[in-house]
Design an enzyme around this catalytic site. Sequence first.
Site, short mmCIF file in Angstrom:
data_model
loop_
_atom_site.label_atom_id
_atom_site.label_comp_id
_atom_site.label_asym_id
_atom_site.label_seq_id
_atom_site.Cartn_x
_atom_site.Cartn_y
_atom_site.Cartn_z
N LYS A 175 8.06 31.36 67.92
CA LYS A 175 7.34 31.27 66.66
C LYS A 175 6.23 30.22 66.78
CE LYS A 175 10.50 33.96 64.67
NZ LYS A 175 10.22 35.31 64.15
N HIS A 294 13.88 46.37 70.25
CA HIS A 294 13.78 45.89 68.87
C HIS A 294 13.72 47.09 67.95
CE1 HIS A 294 12.46 43.80 65.25
NE2 HIS A 294 12.87 42.70 65.84
#
Length: 475
Positions: A175, A294
Site C-alpha cells: 500500500k 485474486h
Amino acid sequence: MSPQTETKTGVGFKAGVKDYRLTYYTPEYETKETDILAAFRMTPQPGVPPEEAGAAVAAESSTGTWTTVWTDGLTSLDRYKGRCYDIEPVAGEENQYIAYVAHPLDLFEEGSVTNLFTSIVGNVFGFKASRALRLEDLRIPPSYVKTFQGPPHGIQVERDKLNKYGRPLLGCTIKPKLGLSAKNYGRAVYECLRGGLDFTKDDENVNSQPFMRWRDRFLFVAEALFKSQAETGEIKGHYLNATAGTSEEMMKRAACARELGVPIVMHDYLTGGFTANTSLAHHCRDNGLLLHIHRAMHAVIDRQKNHGMHFRVSAKALRLSGGDHIHAGTVVGKLEGERDVTLGFVDLLRDDYIEKDRSRGVYFTQDWVSLPGVLPVASGGIHVWHMPALTEIFGDDSVLQFGGGTLGHPWGNAPGAVANRVASEACVQARNEGRDLAREGNEIIREAAKWSPDLAAACEVWKEIKFEYETMNTL
C-alpha cells in the site's frame, strides 16, 4: 413457372409454444454419476409454478428454446436435455425454491470452464419466468474433473518449493495500492520480506500504469526478493500481477517473471477471464511458476443472496481452471464471509473429497480425484489481534495476508512484518501445545508481546479496531 415452397408438418412435430415442464421437469429421473448437477435458488414470477420455472432453467441451459422447432427431430432430446429433477421450498422464505438440475456430460467441452459457465449460467439469469435466480452449487463429476489440469502445482508442491511447513504462510499487499514509483515499491517489498513475511503482493489494481510500468516493477521487486532471501536464508515471493489487456501481453509478463527467477505470478481471474486464466495456469505448470489468484469483481456476482452465483461455485471453477492461491474472505476482517459458509468452500478448495453438508452450504458431495488443492488466502482488514482466530479457522494450509496490518505499524514495514511473524508463530506453538486459540487467543498474543517490542507496538495501535457489520453471505 417458378417452384413453390410447400410447408409440411413432419411426423411428431407440432408448431407452437408449450410449457417447459412438459419436457424438462422430470421428478422421476435418477441422476447419473456423469451428470453435472446444479442447485439453483429461484424466485418464480407471480403466477409461475415452481415446476415451470425450474424446467425453464433446465431447458435454457441445455436444448430448449421458447418455441417448438422442427429440428428437435434431428437429435435425441432425451439424451441431451437438462432435467429439473427436484424442487424444494427454502425454509423461512416465501415463494423461493431450490431447483436441482442435471446436465448430461456431453453438453460440455472437455477442459473448458468457459463453456461450462456459458451453458449453465450464460442465459438463464435474464429469463422472465424467474424474478431472481442464484446458482448455489455445482457437482462436477470425476469424469469431467479429469479433463482439467487444475492448479499448476498445488499445496504440497508449493510447500516443497518454499521449504516451509507446519504453519500458515504470511503475506502483505503493498500500500498505497496505486501511485508508488517502481523503486519505492521495491523498497516496501524488501522491508516486509526481511521482517519475516513469506510473500508480498501486487494489488489487483496494479497492472502497468503511467506511474509504474510493469517491467520496472518486476525488476525492482526481483531485486528486493533476492536481497531479502540473502539476508534471511528463507525463500521469498511476491505476487507479480501479470493481468493485462490481452492474453498475449499477460503471457509475455509471466514469461518475464520466469526469466527473472521469481517464484510466483498473479492473475485477476474474473476480470481477466477463464480462458486467459487456464492458459496462464498451463504456462505456470510448464515453467515452474506458482499462480496466485485474486477474485476482483466477485461481489458483483455473488453478494446478493437471491440472485447471481455463490462464491463456492466460482471457487470450484477456479480449481478447475487453475490457481495455487485464491482469496477466500476472512470471517473476522473487513470483507464478507460467514464462518460456516466460508469453511465450506475453503474445504472445497483444499480437500480431495468433500461430503454434502447443507449446514455449510455444500449441496453436493464433490470428488476432485487427483486434482491438486488450492491454498485459501485470508485478506482484508486483519491485524495481529486476529491471528489466533485466523489460525484456528484456516489452519496451516492457508495464506494470512496483512496489508494495512503490516504497513500501518508505527515503526515501519519491517517491524510490522516482525509483529505478524511473531504473532503467527506464538499461535502455532500454543495450538501445538494444546491451548484453545478461540478462548485464549488474546492472552497468547499478550504473552508474546512481552518479549517482542514490535508486536507490543502493533497490539497497541490496533487494540480498538473492529469491523462489526452483519454479513450478507449467509445460508
